[in-house]
Design an enzyme around this catalytic site. Structure first.
Site, mmCIF file in Angstrom:
data_model
loop_
_atom_site.group_PDB
_atom_site.id
_atom_site.type_symbol
_atom_site.label_atom_id
_atom_site.label_comp_id
_atom_site.label_asym_id
_atom_site.label_seq_id
_atom_site.Cartn_x
_atom_site.Cartn_y
_atom_site.Cartn_z
ATOM 1 C CG HIS A 41 -2.111 -0.907 1.028
ATOM 2 N ND1 HIS A 41 -2.785 -1.498 2.068
ATOM 3 C CD2 HIS A 41 -2.744 -1.316 -0.096
ATOM 4 C CE1 HIS A 41 -3.774 -2.227 1.584
ATOM 5 N NE2 HIS A 41 -3.771 -2.131 0.282
ATOM 6 C CG HIS A 73 -2.276 -7.248 2.251
ATOM 7 N ND1 HIS A 73 -1.756 -6.654 3.358
ATOM 8 C CD2 HIS A 73 -2.360 -6.276 1.316
ATOM 9 C CE1 HIS A 73 -1.525 -5.378 3.097
ATOM 10 N NE2 HIS A 73 -1.873 -5.123 1.870
ATOM 11 C CB CYS A 95 3.744 -11.610 5.353
ATOM 12 S SG CYS A 95 4.785 -11.521 6.815
ATOM 13 C CD GLU A 125 -3.185 -9.247 7.980
ATOM 14 O OE1 GLU A 125 -2.432 -8.290 7.722
ATOM 15 O OE2 GLU A 125 -3.304 -9.727 9.120
ATOM 16 C CB THR A 160 -0.339 -8.840 10.958
ATOM 17 O OG1 THR A 160 -0.619 -8.197 9.718
ATOM 18 C CG2 THR A 160 -0.403 -10.341 10.789
ATOM 19 C CB CYS A 188 3.127 -8.320 12.598
ATOM 20 S SG CYS A 188 4.748 -8.014 12.007
ATOM 21 C CB SER A 216 -0.538 2.020 4.398
ATOM 22 O OG SER A 216 0.075 1.490 5.545
ATOM 23 C CG ASN A 218 1.477 -0.530 8.416
ATOM 24 O OD1 ASN A 218 2.359 0.264 8.688
ATOM 25 N ND2 ASN A 218 1.376 -1.089 7.219
HETATM 26 S S1 SF4 Z 1 3.613 -5.975 9.007
HETATM 27 FE FE1 SF4 Z 1 4.283 -7.948 9.799
HETATM 28 S S2 SF4 Z 1 2.737 -9.375 9.065
HETATM 29 FE FE2 SF4 Z 1 2.525 -7.541 7.841
HETATM 30 S S3 SF4 Z 1 3.810 -7.903 6.056
HETATM 31 FE FE3 SF4 Z 1 5.078 -6.839 7.563
HETATM 32 S S4 SF4 Z 1 6.146 -8.475 8.673
HETATM 33 FE FE4 SF4 Z 1 4.409 -9.397 7.599
#
Ligand code: SF4
Length: 276
Positions: A41, A73, A95, A125, A160, A188, A216, A218
């Site tokens: 992303h 994802h 991943c 994901e 994650t 994660c 994204s 995260n």
């Molecule tokens: S954030 Fe963690 S789970 Fe997601 S792709 Fe990166 S290492 Fe893998």
């Protein structure tokens, strides 16, 4: 302007791995190479891949065949089956940490648990994880709270990139309502470390810039975390998104980034602020 950079920034292991897999795949073949959805992303990184001949498609019907890279994802198993039926050669860059969540969810489902995935129901994901339970698992988040009955045996995993706070909230909601709750904390470590360093930094600075793709998950979570610390925070993709007016009266600026933000984008932002 003083700039402080979060201790944990830049690509995580899973993103780096997916990028390397994609590039190596392109190097070894003359066939067309596609990714199902953007590989990561981050528009800047996706643009770089396109220049190498690795193109994102949003549906299997958009390409006549070739090599299909499954991004970090992951996807539901039936997507892989359909892609194979259409003649795609599959290169799976899911991943390993996401695969582990898929596996836990599948196992919980087989053990008879009602499976809850703490995460955003529309995130790829989460869609992939639910797919690995044959569609039986349910997403749970602040906007989507499932009705829990006291006879339920609940099995829980997390997207994650969820924050530990969201997972704790989900656990405390469920545990008050059932006698059996089995939780795998599948957040994660790379995500957790970025969240913790963003939280610490947000306490120390006058303003935070979180660098990463607008899509994204995260990166958005880091923005939420910094704001929860009471710090004025902006989500930017590149230095072009910065408004110099933000820095008026500020002395120290913190910079954090999501797991899919290239180093060069972060460096550009840091240099830009230093020169203000
Ligand atoms: S954030 Fe963690 S789970 Fe997601 S792709 Fe990166 S290492 Fe893998």
């Amino acid at each position: 302007m003083n700039v402080m950079v979060a201790e944990h920034i830049g690509f995580c292991f899973g993103v780096m791995r997916a990028l390397n897999i994609a590039k190596k795949t392109k190097e070894r073949t003359d066939k067309p190479v596609f990714t199902l959805g953007p590989l990561i992303h981050n528009p800047q990184a996706v643009h770089e891949l396109e220049e190498l001949g690795i193109h994102p498609i949003n549906s299997l019907d958009e390409a006549p065949g070739g090599i299909l890279i499954i991004r970090s994802h992951g996807v539901p198993p039936d997507v892989i089956e359909k892609a194979k039926e259409k003649g795609f050669e599959i290169v799976d860059a899911t991943c390993p940490f996401v695969k582990r969540v898929q596996e836990y969810a599948r196992k919980l489902c087989e053990e008879g648990y009602r499976v809850i995935v703490v995460g955003e129901e529309n995130h790829p994901e989460v869609i992939g994880i639910i797919g690995h339970t044959g569609g039986k698992a349910e997403a749970m988040n602040k906007r989507r709270i499932p009705v829990i009955e006291d006879r339920d045996r609940i099995g829980m995993v997390a997207q994650t990139t969820q924050s530990i706070e969201n997972l704790k909230l989900a656990i405390s909601y469920v545990v008050e309502r059932v006698k059996e709750l089995k939780v795998y904390n599948t957040i994660c470590n790379a995500t957790y470390m970025r969240q913790q360093s963003t939280k610490l930094l947000a306490k120390e600075v006058d303003l935070m810039l979180v660098v990463g793709g607008k899509m994204s998950a995260n990166t958005s979570r880091l923005v939420e975390i910094a704001r929860n610390e009471g710090c004025e925070t902006y989500h930017i993709e590149t230095k072009e998104d910065i408004d110099p007016a933000w820095f008026s009266g500020k002395i120290t600026v913190g910079v954090a980034s999501g797991t899919s933000t290239p180093d060069w984008v972060i460096k550009d932002v840091v240099e830009y602020i230093k020169n203000l």
